[in-house]
Design a protein around this motif. Structure first.
Motif, short mmCIF file in Angstrom:
data_model
loop_
_atom_site.label_atom_id
_atom_site.label_comp_id
_atom_site.label_asym_id
_atom_site.label_seq_id
_atom_site.Cartn_x
_atom_site.Cartn_y
_atom_site.Cartn_z
N ASP A 5 0.55 -1.01 -0.37
CA ASP A 5 -0.06 -0.16 0.32
C ASP A 5 0.80 1.00 0.27
O ASP A 5 0.78 2.34 -0.77
CB ASP A 5 -0.82 -0.34 1.79
N ARG A 6 1.83 1.09 0.91
CA ARG A 6 2.41 2.22 0.53
C ARG A 6 3.02 3.06 -0.95
O ARG A 6 3.50 4.17 -0.74
CB ARG A 6 4.23 1.63 2.29
N PHE A 7 4.17 1.23 -1.01
CA PHE A 7 4.21 2.20 -2.67
C PHE A 7 3.41 2.65 -3.04
O PHE A 7 3.48 3.13 -4.02
CB PHE A 7 5.38 0.06 -2.91
N VAL A 10 3.19 6.23 -2.95
CA VAL A 10 4.63 6.81 -3.50
C VAL A 10 4.51 6.93 -4.88
O VAL A 10 4.29 7.53 -5.80
CB VAL A 10 6.29 6.27 -2.75
N TYR A 11 3.99 5.56 -5.70
CA TYR A 11 3.82 5.82 -7.26
C TYR A 11 2.46 6.27 -7.15
O TYR A 11 2.91 7.30 -8.66
CB TYR A 11 4.05 3.69 -7.86
N ASP A 12 2.16 6.03 -7.23
CA ASP A 12 0.91 6.59 -7.83
C ASP A 12 0.90 8.70 -7.37
O ASP A 12 0.20 9.28 -8.57
CB ASP A 12 -1.34 6.70 -6.43
N ALA A 13 1.91 8.85 -6.76
CA ALA A 13 2.28 10.23 -6.25
C ALA A 13 2.96 11.00 -7.08
O ALA A 13 2.63 12.07 -7.32
CB ALA A 13 1.90 10.78 -4.28
N TYR A 14 3.68 9.95 -7.59
CA TYR A 14 4.93 10.70 -8.37
C TYR A 14 5.44 10.07 -9.08
O TYR A 14 6.32 10.65 -9.81
CB TYR A 14 6.21 10.73 -6.81
N TYR A 15 5.19 9.47 -9.72
CA TYR A 15 5.05 8.88 -11.16
C TYR A 15 4.90 9.51 -12.21
O TYR A 15 6.62 10.30 -12.97
CB TYR A 15 4.04 7.69 -11.81
N ALA A 32 14.49 6.44 -21.23
CA ALA A 32 13.01 7.08 -19.92
C ALA A 32 12.50 5.86 -19.51
O ALA A 32 12.63 6.02 -17.84
CB ALA A 32 12.50 8.28 -20.31
N ALA A 33 12.20 5.14 -20.11
CA ALA A 33 11.36 4.13 -19.75
C ALA A 33 12.29 3.31 -18.46
O ALA A 33 11.95 3.33 -17.60
CB ALA A 33 10.52 3.60 -20.40
N ASP A 34 13.49 3.19 -18.89
CA ASP A 34 13.90 2.56 -17.65
C ASP A 34 14.63 2.72 -16.52
O ASP A 34 15.13 2.38 -15.56
CB ASP A 34 15.57 2.68 -18.54
N VAL A 35 14.88 4.68 -16.97
CA VAL A 35 15.14 5.55 -14.99
C VAL A 35 14.07 5.09 -14.87
O VAL A 35 14.32 5.40 -13.71
CB VAL A 35 15.43 6.62 -15.92
N ILE A 36 12.96 4.89 -15.42
CA ILE A 36 11.46 5.13 -14.62
C ILE A 36 11.76 4.13 -13.71
O ILE A 36 11.13 3.86 -12.55
CB ILE A 36 10.65 5.69 -15.26
N SER A 37 11.57 3.07 -14.30
CA SER A 37 11.41 1.68 -14.17
C SER A 37 12.53 1.37 -12.74
O SER A 37 12.56 0.84 -11.26
CB SER A 37 11.74 0.25 -14.78
N GLU A 38 13.37 1.96 -13.13
CA GLU A 38 14.26 1.43 -12.04
C GLU A 38 14.35 2.33 -10.77
O GLU A 38 14.86 1.79 -9.93
CB GLU A 38 15.97 1.18 -12.37
N THR A 39 13.97 3.50 -11.14
CA THR A 39 13.54 4.72 -10.04
C THR A 39 12.78 3.64 -8.65
O THR A 39 12.82 3.83 -7.70
CB THR A 39 13.43 5.41 -10.28
N PHE A 40 11.69 3.01 -9.37
CA PHE A 40 10.51 2.69 -8.65
C PHE A 40 10.33 1.38 -8.48
O PHE A 40 10.37 1.01 -7.03
CB PHE A 40 9.22 2.58 -9.57
N LEU A 41 11.80 0.61 -8.86
CA LEU A 41 12.15 -1.10 -8.34
C LEU A 41 12.86 -0.26 -7.53
O LEU A 41 12.43 -1.58 -6.54
CB LEU A 41 13.06 -1.33 -9.54
N THR A 42 13.95 0.23 -7.37
CA THR A 42 14.42 0.51 -6.38
C THR A 42 13.59 0.69 -4.30
O THR A 42 13.36 0.83 -3.89
CB THR A 42 15.56 1.78 -5.98
N GLU A 55 9.22 14.54 1.26
CA GLU A 55 10.22 14.62 1.02
C GLU A 55 10.32 13.05 0.10
O GLU A 55 11.82 12.55 -0.18
CB GLU A 55 10.69 13.87 2.38
N ALA A 56 9.95 12.43 -0.15
CA ALA A 56 9.75 10.92 -0.91
C ALA A 56 10.27 10.98 -2.19
O ALA A 56 11.19 10.74 -3.32
CB ALA A 56 7.54 10.51 -1.01
N LEU A 57 9.21 12.51 -2.41
CA LEU A 57 9.50 13.10 -4.14
C LEU A 57 11.69 13.28 -4.17
O LEU A 57 11.94 12.84 -5.28
CB LEU A 57 8.91 14.31 -4.71
#
Length: 170
Positions: A5-7, A10-15, A32-42, A55-57
């Motif tokens: 739920d937390r993820f 965060v994903y919905d708010a800052y994607y 760009a898709a690679d950067v996005i996916s790696e960022t959210f995977l982290t 602060e999450a952003l």
């Protein structure tokens, strides 16, 4: 609230913000898709480290920045390797050797039938007897086809060489 739920929060708010950040800093939608996916995977892996609220952003921007830096370092390494290999291959080419682009162009100019018999003989290293079995014909027919295809390939190479010389003199 669960980790999932937390993820998702965060994903919905800052994607959208991370998407824009990556799109403005990369050369292609794929990058760009690679950067996005790696960022959210982290973020998924380290959801316990992601701060609350705005602060999450900022945390995600920091992750995206490091992902971009890694991506750029990788691209630089690949470009350097490509250049080094290109130089090595050029140095290894014997004087007067045939340019492979000319060979490819001559091969592509042949009929499908000629290309097939030459490929079986040269690339697959098959004998006339073996070619006959693959093509479902007699060995005499296979050898005849191979002989004629080789003659047509030699003629096509000669045309390619003539065109290159003519273009070079123009």
């Amino acid at each position: 609230m669960t980790y999932r739920d937390r993820f998702e929060a965060v994903y919905d708010a800052y994607y959208p913000a991370i998407h824009q950040y990556a799109a403005r800093r990369t050369g292609s939608p794929d990058d760009a898709a690679d950067v996005i996916s790696e960022t959210f995977l982290t973020a998924w892996r380290r959801i316990g480290d992601v701060p609350e609220g705005e602060e999450a952003l900022l945390w995600l921007y920091g992750v995206a920045r490091r992902v971009l830096a890694n991506q750029q370092r990788g691209a630089s390494r690949r470009a350097a390797l490509t250049e080094r290999l290109r130089a090595e291959l050029a140095a290894d080419r014997p004087a007067g050797s045939v340019d492979l682009d000319h060979v490819r162009a001559a091969f592509d100019a042949l009929s499908e039938r000629d290309r097939e018999v030459l490929a079986l003989a040269c690339w697959e290293d098959l004998t006339g007897q073996q070619i006959a079995k693959v093509l479902k014909c007699t060995p005499i027919v296979a050898r005849t086809r191979l002989h004629r295809a080789r003659k047509r390939m030699a003629a096509a190479l000669e045309r390619q060489t003539s065109m290159t010389v003519a273009m070079g003199e123009a």
